[in-house]
Motif scaffolding. Structure first.
Motif, PDB file in Angstrom:
ATOM      1  N   HIS A 188       0.840  -1.204   0.000  1.00 28.20           N
ATOM      2  CA  HIS A 188       0.000   0.000   0.000  1.00 28.20           C
ATOM      3  C   HIS A 188       0.872   1.249   0.000  1.00 28.20           C
ATOM      4  O   HIS A 188       0.595   2.215  -0.716  1.00 28.20           O
ATOM      5  CB  HIS A 188      -0.926  -0.003   1.223  1.00 28.20           C
ATOM      6  N   ARG A 189       1.920   1.235   0.806  1.00 32.17           N
ATOM      7  CA  ARG A 189       2.812   2.399   0.857  1.00 32.17           C
ATOM      8  C   ARG A 189       3.538   2.591  -0.472  1.00 32.17           C
ATOM      9  O   ARG A 189       3.691   3.720  -0.952  1.00 32.17           O
ATOM     10  CB  ARG A 189       3.800   2.245   2.016  1.00 32.17           C
ATOM     11  N   ALA A 235       1.158   3.985  -2.980  1.00 32.50           N
ATOM     12  CA  ALA A 235       0.931   5.411  -2.728  1.00 32.50           C
ATOM     13  C   ALA A 235       2.072   6.240  -3.298  1.00 32.50           C
ATOM     14  O   ALA A 235       1.852   7.271  -3.949  1.00 32.50           O
ATOM     15  CB  ALA A 235       0.788   5.662  -1.228  1.00 32.50           C
ATOM     16  N   GLU A 236       3.304   5.792  -3.079  1.00 31.54           N
ATOM     17  CA  GLU A 236       4.475   6.504  -3.604  1.00 31.54           C
ATOM     18  C   GLU A 236       4.460   6.542  -5.129  1.00 31.54           C
ATOM     19  O   GLU A 236       4.929   7.509  -5.736  1.00 31.54           O
ATOM     20  CB  GLU A 236       5.749   5.827  -3.104  1.00 31.54           C
ATOM     21  N   GLY A 241      -3.647   7.478  -4.797  1.00 37.74           N
ATOM     22  CA  GLY A 241      -4.232   8.816  -4.761  1.00 37.74           C
ATOM     23  C   GLY A 241      -4.819   9.306  -6.063  1.00 37.74           C
ATOM     24  O   GLY A 241      -5.312  10.446  -6.136  1.00 37.74           O
ATOM     25  N   TYR A 266      -6.037  16.419   0.287  1.00 40.25           N
ATOM     26  CA  TYR A 266      -5.999  15.265   1.192  1.00 40.25           C
ATOM     27  C   TYR A 266      -4.902  14.269   0.803  1.00 40.25           C
ATOM     28  O   TYR A 266      -4.882  13.147   1.284  1.00 40.25           O
ATOM     29  CB  TYR A 266      -7.355  14.566   1.218  1.00 40.25           C
ATOM     30  N   GLY A 267      -4.023  14.697  -0.081  1.00 36.72           N
ATOM     31  CA  GLY A 267      -2.906  13.839  -0.442  1.00 36.72           C
ATOM     32  C   GLY A 267      -3.074  13.110  -1.762  1.00 36.72           C
ATOM     33  O   GLY A 267      -2.218  12.303  -2.137  1.00 36.72           O
ATOM     34  N   PRO A 272      -5.727  11.579   4.364  1.00 40.16           N
ATOM     35  CA  PRO A 272      -4.278  11.601   4.107  1.00 40.16           C
ATOM     36  C   PRO A 272      -3.562  10.299   4.450  1.00 40.16           C
ATOM     37  O   PRO A 272      -2.784   9.794   3.619  1.00 40.16           O
ATOM     38  CB  PRO A 272      -3.797  12.785   4.956  1.00 40.16           C
ATOM     39  N   PRO A 273      -3.778   9.701   5.629  1.00 38.76           N
ATOM     40  CA  PRO A 273      -3.064   8.443   5.896  1.00 38.76           C
ATOM     41  C   PRO A 273      -3.515   7.287   5.009  1.00 38.76           C
ATOM     42  O   PRO A 273      -2.722   6.396   4.697  1.00 38.76           O
ATOM     43  CB  PRO A 273      -3.360   8.157   7.373  1.00 38.76           C
ATOM     44  N   LEU A 332      -4.548   7.604   1.789  1.00 36.95           N
ATOM     45  CA  LEU A 332      -3.962   7.828   0.467  1.00 36.95           C
ATOM     46  C   LEU A 332      -2.441   7.722   0.492  1.00 36.95           C
ATOM     47  O   LEU A 332      -1.819   7.571  -0.562  1.00 36.95           O
ATOM     48  CB  LEU A 332      -4.395   9.195  -0.067  1.00 36.95           C
ATOM     49  N   ALA A 333      -1.850   7.772   1.680  1.00 39.92           N
ATOM     50  CA  ALA A 333      -0.408   7.567   1.814  1.00 39.92           C
ATOM     51  C   ALA A 333      -0.070   6.095   2.011  1.00 39.92           C
ATOM     52  O   ALA A 333       1.110   5.737   2.096  1.00 39.92           O
ATOM     53  CB  ALA A 333       0.132   8.377   2.993  1.00 39.92           C
ATOM     54  N   GLU A 345      -0.701   4.365   4.631  1.00 39.14           N
ATOM     55  CA  GLU A 345      -0.367   4.098   6.029  1.00 39.14           C
ATOM     56  C   GLU A 345      -1.536   3.459   6.783  1.00 39.14           C
ATOM     57  O   GLU A 345      -1.327   2.740   7.772  1.00 39.14           O
ATOM     58  CB  GLU A 345       0.041   5.400   6.718  1.00 39.14           C
TER      59      GLU A 345
END
Length: 392
Positions: A53-54, A57-58, A63, A70-71, A125-126, A128-129, A131
Motif C-alpha cells: 500500500h505504501r 501510494a508513492e 491517490g 488530502y494527499g 491523508p493516511p 492515500l499515503a 499508512e
C-alpha cells in the motif's frame, strides 16, 4: 506476435490519449516490479503486505483522482485515467490485488462526500499515503444487496453511539484500520440508515478470516460488533441520511467492476491466443483450426462490445448524464461476458487451465465473485427494470 486487438485498443478509442498511455506505462512498471514477482505467494498467504500500500501510494496509484488537499492528485486526470489504471493492475490476473489494494475506492468516497472536514483531514491523508486501510461494511449475514433492510443497530447514548450487529464478506476486513459502516439509527427501511466510521481497534470489535474460492490475496472477514462505542463525531453525513451515500457508492463500484471484467477478459484472451499460436495438434498450430479461431474472434467481439458500453457510461458520468439503471445493466453485461470468455480461454488451454498458477485458472475461479459482489445479476436486472419501466 501481434495482439493488436488488446495491445493498442486505447489508441483506437476517442476517450483515451497520450496522457492515458503515459499513466499505463507507469502503472505497468510498478506491477512488473512490485507485484508480478510476488503475486503467487500473496495468493497463498491470503493477504497483501501493508508495504505494498505504501509503495502504491508513492507510485501515485492510491491517490489517483482524489483531492489534492488530502494527499491525492486529481489535476489533469479524468475517469478514463482511473480505468486505465484498472486495466494495468489486472495484468497479473489476480482480482484480489485490485479488490484489496484499492479497497479505499469504496471505503473512502462516503467520507469525502458526506463527512465533516475534520474527519476528511483525519482519515483521507493516511489512507492515500498507504499508512492506513479503510474498508466498507454494508453486507450482513442476513442479506447483501437489500441494503434498506440491514439490521446492525447504532443507539445514540450521550456523545457516542453504541453499535451491535455483524458484517459479512468484508474486503480487507482483517487488515482494516477503519470501517465505513452502514448501521440502523432510525426506523425500518432506507430512511433509518446512517453511516459511521468505526475504528477497528475499538473494544467490542472482533473479526474472523474467511477462506474463498477466488480473490485469495484479498483478505475477507466476518466482523462482529458488540457494544462498540463510536464517537458521535464519527457520524458520516446526517443521521438517517446514509442510504444515498451508499447508493452513490454502488454506481461507481459497478462501473469499476465492469471495467475490471473487461481487463481480466483481455488477459484471458491474450493467454488463449499465445497458447493457440504455440500449441500444435494434429500436425498444425492450434490457431490454424477453424473452431479455435471462431472461439477467439467471438471472445474479442464480446470484450469489444462490453468495453464500448463501459466507456460510454464513463463518458456519461463525466458529463452528468448517467443514470443508475445503466450501471446495473452494464455490470450484468460485463460479468456474463467475463464468464464466457474465461470459459472459452480455459477450453483452448485445456488441461493447462486447470493447473494452479495459470492466469486463466485464477480468473475462472473469480468469475462468481464478480457476478455476485456489488449486486447480484438478478437484483441488478430487477433494479434496472424498476427504474426504467416502473415498479416499487
Amino acid at each position: 506476435m501481434t495482439l493488436t486487438d488488446f495491445d493498442d485498443w486505447r489508441a483506437r478509442s476517442p476517450f483515451y490519449d497520450e496522457s492515458h498511455e503515459a499513466l499505463a506505462q507507469s502503472v505497468r512498471r510498478f506491477v512488473e516490479r512490485e507485484v508480478a514477482p510476488h503475486i503467487d505467494q500473496w495468493e497463498a498467504d491470503g493477504e497483501l503486505p501493508r508495504a505494498l500500500h505504501r509503495k502504491a501510494a508513492e507510485a501515485g496509484i492510491l491517490g489517483l483522482r482524489y483531492p489534492e488537499q488530502y494527499g491525492g492528485h486529481s489535476e489533469g486526470f479524468d475517469i478514463f485515467h482511473g480505468m486505465t489504471q484498472t486495466e494495468e493492475l489486472a495484468a497479473v490476473g489476480a482480482g484480489g490485488l485490485t479488490a484489496s489494494l484499492m479497497t479505499h475506492g469504496i471505503g473512502l468516497p462516503p467520507v469525502l462526500a458526506l463527512g465533516s472536514e475534520e474527519m476528511k483531514q483525519r482519515v483521507a491523508p493516511p489512507v492515500l499515503a498507504g499508512e492506513k486501510i479503510i474498508a466498507l461494511g454494508i453486507t450482513e449475514p442476513s442479506g447483501g444487496s437489500d441494503v434498506a433492510n440491514l439490521k446492525t443497530r447504532a443507539e445514540r447514548v450521550g456523545d457516542h453511539y453504541v453499535v451491535n450487529g455483524s458484517k459479512m464478506f468484508i474486503t480487507s476486513g482483517m487488515r482494516a484500520d477503519w470501517l465505513t459502516c452502514a448501521v440502523r439509527t432510525g426506523g425500518a427501511g432506507a430512511a433509518g440508515i446512517s453511516l459511521l466510521l468505526i475504528e477497528m481497534d475499538s473494544p467490542g470489535v472482533t473479526r474472523t478470516r474467511l477462506d474463498k474460492m477466488g480473490w485469495r490475496c484479498s483478505d475477507t472477514a466476518a466482523i462482529y460488533l458488540q457494544d462498540v462505542k463510536v464517537p458521535a463525531e464519527n457520524l458520516i453525513g446526517p443521521e438517517n441520511g446514509g442510504f444515498i451515500g451508499i447508493m452513490r457508492n454502488f454506481n461507481s463500484e459497478r462501473l469499476g467492476m465492469a471495467m475490471g471484467c473487461c481487463a481480466f477478459a483481455r488477459v484471458c484472451l491474450k493467454e488463449a491466443v499465445e497458447w493457440a499460436q504455440a500449441r500444435e495438434t494434429f500436425g498444425k498450430a492450434l490457431v490454424k483450426h477453424q473452431s479455435i479461431r471462431i472461439k477467439l474472434a467471438d471472445m474479442a467481439r464480446r470484450i469489444a462490445a462490453t468495453q464500448a458500453w463501459v466507456d460510454q457510461c464513463a463518458w456519461a458520468v463525466e458529463h452528468g448524464r448517467d443514470q443508475p439503471a445503466d450501471f446495473a445493466m452494464l455490470k450484468v453485461q460485463a460479468t456474463q461476458m467475463l464468464e464466457i470468455v474465461a470459459r472459452e480461454a480455459a477450453q483452448i488451454l485445456g488441461g493447462a487451465s486447470y493447473i494452479t498458477g495459470s492466469k486463466v485458472e485464477r480468473i475462472y475461479r473469480e468469475v462468481r465473485v464478480n457476478a455476485i459482489g456489488g449486486g447480484s445479476e438478478e437484483i441488478m436486472l430487477d433494479l434496472a427494470g424498476r427504474q426504467l419501466f416502473g415498479g416499487k
